[in-house]
Scaffold this motif. Structure first.
Motif, mmCIF file in Angstrom:
data_model
loop_
_atom_site.group_PDB
_atom_site.id
_atom_site.type_symbol
_atom_site.label_atom_id
_atom_site.label_comp_id
_atom_site.label_asym_id
_atom_site.label_seq_id
_atom_site.Cartn_x
_atom_site.Cartn_y
_atom_site.Cartn_z
ATOM 1 N N PRO A 1 3.620 7.734 -2.396
ATOM 2 C CA PRO A 1 3.615 7.872 -3.860
ATOM 3 C C PRO A 1 2.189 7.956 -4.391
ATOM 4 O O PRO A 1 1.227 7.658 -3.682
ATOM 5 C CB PRO A 1 4.310 6.592 -4.331
ATOM 6 C CG PRO A 1 4.002 5.600 -3.254
ATOM 7 C CD PRO A 1 3.975 6.373 -1.963
ATOM 8 N N ASN A 2 2.080 8.330 -5.652
ATOM 9 C CA ASN A 2 0.762 8.432 -6.290
ATOM 10 C C ASN A 2 0.341 7.128 -6.948
ATOM 11 O O ASN A 2 -0.685 7.073 -7.627
ATOM 12 C CB ASN A 2 0.774 9.548 -7.344
ATOM 13 C CG ASN A 2 0.982 10.918 -6.720
ATOM 14 O OD1 ASN A 2 0.478 11.184 -5.626
ATOM 15 N ND2 ASN A 2 1.737 11.761 -7.397
ATOM 16 N N VAL A 3 1.146 6.093 -6.754
ATOM 17 C CA VAL A 3 0.856 4.796 -7.368
ATOM 18 C C VAL A 3 1.032 3.703 -6.322
ATOM 19 O O VAL A 3 1.719 3.888 -5.322
ATOM 20 C CB VAL A 3 1.789 4.516 -8.567
ATOM 21 C CG1 VAL A 3 1.516 5.474 -9.706
ATOM 22 C CG2 VAL A 3 3.251 4.590 -8.149
ATOM 23 N N ASP A 4 0.416 2.562 -6.582
ATOM 24 C CA ASP A 4 0.591 1.410 -5.709
ATOM 25 C C ASP A 4 1.885 0.687 -6.066
ATOM 26 O O ASP A 4 2.422 0.858 -7.170
ATOM 27 C CB ASP A 4 -0.596 0.452 -5.848
ATOM 28 C CG ASP A 4 -1.886 1.060 -5.325
ATOM 29 O OD1 ASP A 4 -1.826 1.762 -4.302
ATOM 30 O OD2 ASP A 4 -2.942 0.848 -5.954
ATOM 31 N N SER A 5 2.352 -0.128 -5.137
ATOM 32 C CA SER A 5 3.585 -0.875 -5.357
ATOM 33 C C SER A 5 3.326 -2.366 -5.298
ATOM 34 O O SER A 5 2.312 -2.822 -4.750
ATOM 35 C CB SER A 5 4.632 -0.499 -4.299
ATOM 36 O OG SER A 5 4.946 0.871 -4.363
ATOM 37 N N GLY A 6 4.229 -3.130 -5.879
ATOM 38 C CA GLY A 6 4.103 -4.577 -5.850
ATOM 39 C C GLY A 6 5.447 -5.230 -5.635
ATOM 40 O O GLY A 6 6.494 -4.653 -5.955
ATOM 41 N N LEU A 7 5.430 -6.427 -5.074
ATOM 42 C CA LEU A 7 6.640 -7.213 -4.881
ATOM 43 C C LEU A 7 6.767 -8.220 -6.016
ATOM 44 O O LEU A 7 5.790 -8.843 -6.431
ATOM 45 C CB LEU A 7 6.597 -7.959 -3.547
ATOM 46 C CG LEU A 7 6.525 -7.106 -2.279
ATOM 47 C CD1 LEU A 7 6.386 -8.005 -1.056
ATOM 48 C CD2 LEU A 7 7.734 -6.202 -2.160
ATOM 49 N N GLY B 1 0.806 -1.213 0.000
ATOM 50 C CA GLY B 1 0.000 0.000 0.000
ATOM 51 C C GLY B 1 0.841 1.265 0.000
ATOM 52 O O GLY B 1 2.048 1.227 0.279
ATOM 53 N N ARG B 2 0.206 2.382 -0.287
ATOM 54 C CA ARG B 2 0.926 3.667 -0.377
ATOM 55 C C ARG B 2 1.285 4.234 0.989
ATOM 56 O O ARG B 2 2.221 5.032 1.105
ATOM 57 C CB ARG B 2 0.065 4.678 -1.141
ATOM 58 C CG ARG B 2 -0.368 4.185 -2.506
ATOM 59 C CD ARG B 2 -1.216 5.213 -3.251
ATOM 60 N NE ARG B 2 -1.787 4.629 -4.460
ATOM 61 C CZ ARG B 2 -2.370 5.324 -5.413
ATOM 62 N NH1 ARG B 2 -2.507 6.637 -5.294
ATOM 63 N NH2 ARG B 2 -2.856 4.722 -6.493
ATOM 64 N N ASN B 3 0.535 3.851 2.025
ATOM 65 C CA ASN B 3 0.702 4.505 3.326
ATOM 66 C C ASN B 3 1.934 4.045 4.091
ATOM 67 O O ASN B 3 2.212 4.549 5.175
ATOM 68 C CB ASN B 3 -0.544 4.291 4.196
ATOM 69 C CG ASN B 3 -0.820 2.816 4.467
ATOM 70 O OD1 ASN B 3 -0.285 1.946 3.781
ATOM 71 N ND2 ASN B 3 -1.647 2.540 5.455
ATOM 72 N N VAL B 4 2.697 3.086 3.538
ATOM 73 C CA VAL B 4 3.915 2.644 4.227
ATOM 74 C C VAL B 4 5.130 3.449 3.775
ATOM 75 O O VAL B 4 6.243 3.191 4.220
ATOM 76 C CB VAL B 4 4.183 1.141 4.012
ATOM 77 C CG1 VAL B 4 2.990 0.326 4.478
ATOM 78 C CG2 VAL B 4 4.527 0.840 2.559
ATOM 79 N N PHE B 5 4.900 4.428 2.882
ATOM 80 C CA PHE B 5 5.989 5.252 2.368
ATOM 81 C C PHE B 5 5.868 6.695 2.851
ATOM 82 O O PHE B 5 4.780 7.192 3.130
ATOM 83 C CB PHE B 5 5.959 5.288 0.829
ATOM 84 C CG PHE B 5 6.193 3.976 0.160
ATOM 85 C CD1 PHE B 5 7.474 3.516 -0.076
ATOM 86 C CD2 PHE B 5 5.122 3.205 -0.268
ATOM 87 C CE1 PHE B 5 7.687 2.303 -0.723
ATOM 88 C CE2 PHE B 5 5.321 1.993 -0.910
ATOM 89 C CZ PHE B 5 6.609 1.553 -1.133
#
Length: 295
Positions: free
Chosen positions: A204-210, A196-200
């Protein structure tokens, strides 16, 4: 091997620690370098678990920033080498490690460099690559590290969600493309979760993936990696065209491309998005010889 208590997060960097450290150092995250610092201990723990890092691993981390993930890696790995392009961040990261994990200082190295220019690393050969990669350079950095350090057996990277989808896509998927094929040259690739975005900080304005990449032998082929990648680049440069048309420049003409495809056992009416890396390698093996020049 770690001497810290793996059940305690007191030495990890939380949101207030990150902001305080950034303020002390005068660090202002920049979009140019894609700097979004992880501020959640659970997230870095999750990344280390997903990467399956053990006390036998020598880990290389690209873009450590203020050290959130670095500290979590040092909890588990035998050795961590961090590659940081920002001089200010690189200067202070060893201080953070010394302050929070003093027993692991000897097991940590830092390289001040653009990751794309790194050709050797201090310490033992890396067995794992774990990184929160800047969105704007994620794919080239990943491919460079895999090519340059064949000792890397496992990779776990956090990237923009769309990039994660592209890297892990299979033939026939609409986002399957150059990153998908080239990553598959080196490894078995799969999505390993969403972030999710809230861990940064900043968010950021985008989601992240592993994305998880497990090293495998490249396709058996008489063509070189560079020759195969040229075919891949040509096929996707005009991805809406059939392979006969898209590979015309590479082969010398549409007819020559059709001939090469036939020799490789591939229908010339297909598009690049339908082919596996093994099929691209087969095409590369059959590149037509150029016509001799007229005297």
């Amino acid at each position: 091997m770690s001497t810290t208590d793996p059940t305690s997060d007191t030495h990890l960097l939380g949101a207030s620690d990150i902001r305080e450290l950034a303020a002390t150092l005068g660090v202002k995250p920049t979009k140019q370098r894609g700097q979004n610092f992880v501020i959640d201990g659970n997230t870095v723990r999750r990344i280390v678990r997903a990467a399956e890092v053990t006390s036998e691993d020598a880990v290389v981390e690209v873009g450590p920033g203020l050290g959130s993930l670095t500290l979590a890696l040092l909890d588990v790995a035998a050795h961590v080498t961090a590659v940081e392009i920002d001089p200010l961040l690189a200067q202070h990261l060893p201080t953070t490690v010394a302050a929070r994990l003093p027993a692991r200082v000897e097991d940590f190295d830092l390289v001040l460099s653009d990751a794309m220019e790194v050709t050797e690393l201090p310490g033992p050969p890396p067995t794992a690559l774990v990184a929160n990669l800047p969105y704007n350079v994620a794919v080239p950095v990943l491919l460079h590290m895999l090519a340059t350090f064949p000792s890397i057996e496992r990779t776990l990277v956090m990237v923009q969600s769309e990039v994660a989808d592209r890297l892990a896509a299979k033939p026939g998927n609409k986002v399957y493309g150059v990153p998908s094929v080239k990553a598959n040259w080196y490894a078995e690739v799969k999505r390993a979760g969403a972030i999710g975005r809230n861990v940064f900080w900043p968010a950021p304005n985008v989601d992240s993936g592993l994305v998880s990449l497990i090293r495998r032998e490249p396709p058996k082929t008489t063509a070189t990696r560079a020759e195969v990648f040229k075919v891949v680049d040509a096929a996707f440069a005009q991805r809406r065209k059939t392979l006969r048309a898209a590979l015309a420049g590479w082969a010398g003409s549409p007819a020559a491309a059709e001939q090469a495809l036939a020799a490789a056992g591939i229908d010339h009416k297909l598009r690049g998005e339908m082919l596996t890396v093994e099929q691209f390698a087969a095409i590369a093996e059959h590149k037509p010889n150029p016509e001799p020049e007229q005297q």
